[in-house]
Write a protein that holds these residues in place. Structure first.
Motif, PDB file in Angstrom:
ATOM      1  N   TYR A 138       0.867  -1.193   0.000  1.00 50.27           N
ATOM      2  CA  TYR A 138       0.000   0.000   0.000  1.00 50.27           C
ATOM      3  C   TYR A 138       0.895   1.232   0.000  1.00 50.27           C
ATOM      4  O   TYR A 138       1.185   1.817   1.050  1.00 50.27           O
ATOM      5  CB  TYR A 138      -0.912  -0.016   1.231  1.00 50.27           C
ATOM      6  CG  TYR A 138      -1.755  -1.272   1.330  1.00 50.27           C
ATOM      7  CD1 TYR A 138      -2.907  -1.413   0.573  1.00 50.27           C
ATOM      8  CD2 TYR A 138      -1.359  -2.327   2.167  1.00 50.27           C
ATOM      9  CE1 TYR A 138      -3.679  -2.575   0.653  1.00 50.27           C
ATOM     10  CE2 TYR A 138      -2.118  -3.484   2.253  1.00 50.27           C
ATOM     11  CZ  TYR A 138      -3.272  -3.600   1.489  1.00 50.27           C
ATOM     12  OH  TYR A 138      -4.014  -4.758   1.571  1.00 50.27           O
ATOM     13  N   ASN A 140       0.756   4.314  -0.567  1.00 50.17           N
ATOM     14  CA  ASN A 140       0.376   5.616  -0.028  1.00 50.17           C
ATOM     15  C   ASN A 140       0.311   5.616   1.502  1.00 50.17           C
ATOM     16  O   ASN A 140       0.221   6.670   2.125  1.00 50.17           O
ATOM     17  CB  ASN A 140      -0.983   6.043  -0.603  1.00 50.17           C
ATOM     18  CG  ASN A 140      -1.188   7.541  -0.509  1.00 50.17           C
ATOM     19  OD1 ASN A 140      -0.290   8.307  -0.843  1.00 50.17           O
ATOM     20  ND2 ASN A 140      -2.367   7.962  -0.060  1.00 50.17           N
ATOM     21  N   LYS A 143       2.216   8.059   4.112  1.00 53.86           N
ATOM     22  CA  LYS A 143       2.547   9.334   3.457  1.00 53.86           C
ATOM     23  C   LYS A 143       1.451  10.387   3.672  1.00 53.86           C
ATOM     24  O   LYS A 143       1.711  11.580   3.542  1.00 53.86           O
ATOM     25  CB  LYS A 143       2.748   9.120   1.955  1.00 53.86           C
ATOM     26  CG  LYS A 143       3.886   8.178   1.602  1.00 53.86           C
ATOM     27  CD  LYS A 143       3.971   7.973   0.104  1.00 53.86           C
ATOM     28  CE  LYS A 143       5.080   6.984  -0.256  1.00 53.86           C
ATOM     29  NZ  LYS A 143       5.152   6.744  -1.723  1.00 53.86           N
ATOM     30  N   ASP A 144       0.232   9.930   3.929  1.00 57.61           N
ATOM     31  CA  ASP A 144      -0.913  10.836   3.997  1.00 57.61           C
ATOM     32  C   ASP A 144      -1.384  11.110   5.429  1.00 57.61           C
ATOM     33  O   ASP A 144      -2.519  11.533   5.648  1.00 57.61           O
ATOM     34  CB  ASP A 144      -2.067  10.250   3.186  1.00 57.61           C
ATOM     35  CG  ASP A 144      -2.461   8.857   3.684  1.00 57.61           C
ATOM     36  OD1 ASP A 144      -1.798   8.350   4.617  1.00 57.61           O
ATOM     37  OD2 ASP A 144      -3.422   8.272   3.135  1.00 57.61           O
ATOM     38  N   THR A 189       8.454   7.757   2.893  1.00 54.17           N
ATOM     39  CA  THR A 189       7.304   8.573   3.355  1.00 54.17           C
ATOM     40  C   THR A 189       7.616  10.063   3.409  1.00 54.17           C
ATOM     41  O   THR A 189       6.685  10.883   3.465  1.00 54.17           O
ATOM     42  CB  THR A 189       6.870   8.134   4.756  1.00 54.17           C
ATOM     43  OG1 THR A 189       7.949   8.321   5.679  1.00 54.17           O
ATOM     44  CG2 THR A 189       6.448   6.676   4.761  1.00 54.17           C
TER      45      THR A 189
END
Length: 480
Positions: A138, A140, A143-144, A189
């Motif tokens: 995964y 992402n 990072k979010d 990240t």
């Protein structure tokens, strides 16, 4: 204006009692909410116990079921602590939740609306390997704002490695591997490691099937201590305080000033002057205004004394008010007696009359439903009046005190066994006072209470030379 008006003191006593009762009611209400919050916290921990009671329903093999157990403990403990700390009444505002999260989704639960993946793997290096594998699946994630939870002891070991501290049991090659994986997580990240990977509430060993019951017991004990601390904090926050005493003083000053103003206007009306018809001249306004200021000053000091007696001597407000009334009245007479303006017999007779009004209040308040026969009511009131005088007139000479005691003994001899029980019950209120009455009327102890009256007078534009500012001014006013 009389400085010992029982009606005025009872009005002030009622106001102080309302202030006390509001604080007490709020304490009871807040403690009740804390109890509800604690019950809610225990419900969350019981959910974990129910979950682990059926191991067959937990994902994974017997050696990996601890992963899902760690998730349940994490959410339950966080929400339990939040319930106790924030005094929550229902689960609608919990920050941690499994809602809207699939059992095999990329995230395991949400905290403050942010996705969290829990990785409880044996071995520090292995734990980081699984974090990187999840990030690969995964891209992402991390990072979010989403992040990982790992065992608390594993996270601390990583932090010790990064800080260059010696870590027992780790080879140099393992230490270098840990540093490399941390760097890789930060590279992918673009966030600090401590933001992406955070410690959970549990150590790795604590969530194993053979250990989980002991772990839950420990959490229950910690939550109970946290709740006890919150309850103690609530009780402490609702103790009588100087700030509330100042509010009582200001309220007493307002009541005393208003009462004095009303009685002053009525006294002028009896003299043939109607304020509403414009009959007042400058002298009338000055008389009424001065009475109001005196009433405010006495009201403030009376309120402070009543507040002290009701909160620190466990006296009822009416009885405390009665004692305040008697204290002021007898103090004024004592000054007159000591200056030779009245004799001992006159002082004793007038003092008993002053205290009789207060004694009636004390008798009715403390005796409660006890039936007091009319023939002995006078003797009972006389006994209480004498006790009031003996209590508040401690500065008298020995002869005066002996005379008062003799009067009291004479009244008491007229009471039979039943009435004597009523009297003893009332007089027992005095036994618990000790030096509190003296402290309540000590000018130095009540300096700040006096300052409240000064502030009130200044706010209303009273001439500075008419404001009571110190003990000498107060003494001169009280004996005027």
């Amino acid at each position: 204006m009389k400085s010992h008006t029982p009606v005025g003191d009872q009005l002030i006593g009622s106001a102080v009692n309302a202030l006390n009762q509001a604080r007490i009611n709020d304490e009871i209400f807040t403690l009740s909410r804390q109890d509800i919050a604690f019950d809610l916290a225990r419900e969350q921990m019981q959910k974990v116990r129910d979950f682990v009671a059926s191991p067959g329903n937990i994902l994974g093999s017997m050696s990996t079921k601890h992963g899902e157990i760690a998730e349940q403990v994490e959410v339950a403990v966080r929400n339990s602590e939040q319930a106790i700390e924030e005094r929550l009444q229902d689960a609608s505002t919990f920050r941690a939740t499994f809602e809207s999260v699939g059992r095999t989704a990329p995230q395991d639960y949400l905290i403050d609306g942010m996705d969290v993946q829990s990785k409880f793997i044996n071995g520090t290096n292995n734990n980081l390997v699984h974090v990187l594998k999840h990030m690969e699946a995964y891209p992402n994630f991390g990072k979010d704002g989403s992040f990982y939870h790992i065992p608390k002891d594993t996270w601390q070991e990583i932090q010790d490695v990064l800080d260059g501290k010696p870590v027992e049991g780790l080879k140099s090659s393992t230490i270098e591997a840990i540093k490399a994986k941390v760097a890789e997580i930060e590279r992918q990240t673009q966030r600090p490691f401590a933001d992406v990977v955070r410690p959970g509430v549990s150590d790795y060993k604590d969530v194993q099937l053979g250990k989980i019951d002991e772990t839950l017991d420990k959490h229950d004990q910690e939550l109970a201590k946290q709740n006890d601390a919150k309850r103690a904090e609530i009780i402490d926050d609702h103790q009588p305080s100087l700030a509330e005493g100042m509010r009582a003083t200001a309220m007493g000053a307002a009541v005393g000033g208003a009462f004095a103003l009303g009685t002053g206007i009525y006294r002028k009306y009896r003299d043939g002057k109607n304020i509403f018809r414009g009959d007042f001249d400058a002298q009338d306004w000055q008389d009424v205004g001065l009475d109001s200021l005196k009433g405010a000053a006495v009201g403030g000091i009376s309120a402070g004394a009543i507040y002290t007696l009701t909160n620190y001597a466990s006296m009822g407000a009416p009885f405390a008010s009665a004692l305040v009334t008697a204290t002021k009245g007898v103090a004024s007479l004592a000054h007159s007696y000591q200056r030779g303006e009245i004799g001992l017999d006159e002082f004793t007779d007038l003092g008993l009359i002053v205290c009789a009004e207060s004694a009636i209040v004390g008798a009715m308040t403390v005796a409660g439903q006890a039936l007091i026969p009319v023939p002995v009511l006078g003797a009972l009131i006389g006994s209480i009046s004498g006790k009031f005088m003996v209590t508040v007139a401690k500065s008298l000479d020995g002869k005066a005190r002996q005379t008062l005691q003799a009067r009291m003994d004479e009244f008491s001899r007229r009471l039979d066994a039943i009435e004597q029980q009523v009297l003893n019950r009332i007089l027992s209120e005095f036994a618990a006072l000790g030096e509190l009455t003296k402290a309540a009327f000590n000018v130095e102890n009540n300096r700040q209470l006096l300052e409240a009256s000064i502030t009130l007078a200044q706010a209303h534009g009273v001439d500075d030379d008419k404001i009571i500012k110190n003990a000498d001014d107060l003494d001169a006013f009280m004996t005027a």
